[in-house]
Each structure stands twice: as structure tokens, then as C-alpha cells.
Design an enzyme around this catalytic site. Structure first.
Site, short mmCIF file in Angstrom:
data_model
loop_
_atom_site.label_atom_id
_atom_site.label_comp_id
_atom_site.label_asym_id
_atom_site.label_seq_id
_atom_site.Cartn_x
_atom_site.Cartn_y
_atom_site.Cartn_z
CE LYS A 129 -4.44 -1.82 1.31
NZ LYS A 129 -5.40 -2.14 2.36
NE ARG A 151 -7.85 -8.25 0.59
CZ ARG A 151 -7.48 -7.42 -0.38
NH1 ARG A 151 -6.47 -6.60 -0.20
NH2 ARG A 151 -8.12 -7.42 -1.53
#
Ligand code: HH2
Length: 287
Positions: A234, A269
Site C-alpha cells: 500500500k 491479506r
């Protein structure tokens, strides 16, 4: 076990249901991301073709993913909703094919009830809802179908969430929101052990907000709900490391994953399954 570890809530080590199981006895599990979208921030366009998507799902399962998370809609900052029919068209054939070929549970990354329902009919057994069951029909459906749910925190919507995220106390507010939604989910008939909570890294959060949440994961873990965290590749990792390209953020992701394991997180995840399975194994062995 560390002092912090000894305060962790006791939970059953294995979640089982007809046709599926998740074994947490070795610690944290890896959820592999399979975005069947043209525009996801990291793997967009790579798996729009059904055969390539199925191949990637099989690869991630072979690499040690314990769950495959199929996402038919990008929720990157600035993204717009994708029509339900199109999401179903993207996800269902991939889920059907994978459900026939892998033992690991398949999850659907969806907040539309119709998409989630179609995915469950195709063989998914977990709903990953980034709106934490904002649509009450989703909670009822999940309860009726006896499936597991991930409740994620997000401030705003993907279209505008990164414009100016603001909190007085990000950890307390995210935790309070998740506890409220988890209580609602239980009231709708979803048992506590089937609920995962997720602070929603990058969803309406600045770098500092993300770091504060990651520093305080123990507060989420000690609620007794299983915790899922999705830091993979991210933007906050890029902002800290200076890595522009999401593909270059694997080592940054590994650092976050190791700290998630140490904090007692149940599921991470990630995109890079083989690498993160090693990270989880090493970090779990240390304790
Ligand atoms: N992050 C993304 C999507 N779904 N679900 C949960 N529970 N937690 C997360 O942190 C999370 C999530 C965004 O990442 P990605 O799927 O890689 O990208 P995109 O939304 O662009 O498809």
C-alpha cells in the site's frame, strides 16, 4: 510466550464448517489477493482473463495461502463503484473454477449483497466486506448462509476517502466502530467466532493514522475477535520507503507482516504469498 502473548484471549484454534476449515494453531494465516479487475492499484489488469486468474489462484494456494480473496471491484483511492452485473461476471467463473480445484476457502471481496450471494453460490465461504455490513441485508444473508465475515473500517468512500482523513483518536474511533459493527453482526445471527475485524489500512487514513493503528494492533487482538490486516504494497509503504511502484514494496510489506504476527493478528491479506508465508513462519517461530 511473551507477557503480551499471555494476555491474549483464548480461542478455538480451528474453525471448521462443511467443506472448509481454517487452522490457526500455527499462528497467523495468509490470505492471497486475487483481483479480477482491470484497475486495481497493484495487480490491476493481470487477472481479468479467467484462465490467468485461476492459474494465479492455484499458484497462491500451492504457495501456502490459507484463503483466496477474489476481488471484482477496485477500491483504491479515487475509484468508482462497478455495476453489480459486471462484478458478478468477473468473479463467479473464477470462483467456480477455483472451488472445484482447491481445498482452501475462497472469500469474496464485496459489499453488494447480490455479488456476495452469487459468489457464495459459486463456492465462496467467506465475505470480506470493506463497509463492515453497512447494508443490513448482508448481515442477514451471512447469518442465513452460516458464512464467515470480515468487517473492515473505512472513513468515507473510496472515491473521496483520502481527501482529508481526520480523527481525534484514530485507534479509539476505529476500534469503537468495529465493536459496534461486530455487535450488530452478532445481533443479526452471525456467531462471534465467525467474525474477523480489520482496521482498514489505507481506507481514509494518513500515513500517521496507519502507523498508529499498526502500533496498537494488540488493542484489536485483545477484543477476542480475530483480526485481519491488509497492508500489502500500500501507498503508506511507498511514502515511507520512497518506493513509487507497488511491486517494489514487498520488503516494506514484509516488515509490516512480521509485526502483525508479533501482535497476534490472525490473517494477513497479501499479494506476495510465497514471500509472506516465509515471513509469517519466521516471525511465528520467534514468538
Ligand atoms: N484492502 C484492499 C481491498 N480489500 N479488504 C480488507 N479486509 N482489508 C484491506 O486492507 C483491503 C481489502 C485494497 O487493496 P487491493 O485489493 O490490493 O487493491 P484494489 O482495491 O485496488 O483492488
Amino acid at each position: 510466550m511473551t507477557e503480551q502473548g499471555s494476555q491474549r484471549p483464548r480461542r478455538a484454534d480451528v474453525l471448521t464448517w462443511p467443506g472448509g476449515r481454517l487452522d490457526f494453531s500455527a499462528g497467523c494465516l495468509v490470505m492471497g489477493i486475487l483481483n479480477v479487475t482491470p484497475d486495481s492499484f497493484s495487480d490491476g489488469g493481470l487477472f481479468v482473463d479467467k484462465d490467468r486468474a485461476v492459474e494465479q489462484g492455484l499458484r497462491m494456494a500451492a504457495e501456502g495461502a490459507a484463503i483466496l480473496d477474489v476481488g471484482p471491484e477496485s477500491t483504491r483511492p479515487g475509484s468508482r463503484p462497478v455495476p453489480v452485473d459486471e462484478q458478478i461476471r468477473r468473479a463467479v467463473p473464477v470462483i467456480e473454477a477455483l472451488a472445484r480445484q482447491v481445498k482452501v476457502p475462497i472469500s469474496i471481496d464485496a459489499h453488494d449483497v447480490e455479488v456476495a450471494k452469487a459468489a457464495l453460490d459459486a463456492g465462496a465461504s467467506l465475505i470480506n466486506d470493506i463497509t463492515a455490513l453497512a447494508d443490513g441485508r448482508m448481515a442477514e444473508m451471512a447469518a442465513d448462509r452460516h458464512v464467515r465475515v470480515v468487517l473492515m473500517h473505512m472513513q468515507g468512500t473510496p472515491a473521496i476517502m483520502q481527501a482529508s482523513p481526520s480523527y481525534t483518536d484514530v485507534v479509539a474511533e476505529v476500534l469503537a466502530f468495529l465493536m459496534e459493527r461486530a455487535t450488530k453482526a452478532q445481533a443479526a445471527g452471525i456467531p462471534r467466532e465467525r467474525i474477523f475485524i480489520d482496521p482498514g489500512i489505507g481506507f481514509g487514513k494518513t500515513v500517521e493514522h496507519n502507523l498508529a493503528l499498526l502500533r496498537n494492533l494488540d488493542r484489536f487482538v485483545t477484543t477476542g475477535y480475530r483480526v485481519l490486516v491488509g497492508p500489502s504494497r500500500k501507498r503508506f509503504i511507498g511514502q515511507i520507503t520512497g518506493r513509487e511502484s507497488p511491486q517494489d514494496r514487498v520488503f516494506g510489506t514484509a516488515a509490516v507482516v512480521a509485526l502483525c504476527v508479533q501482535a497476534g493478528v490472525s490473517v494477513v491479506r497479501v499479494h506476495d504469498v510465497a514471500a509472506m508465508v516465509d515471513v509469517v513462519r519466521m516471525a511465528s517461530s520467534i514468538g
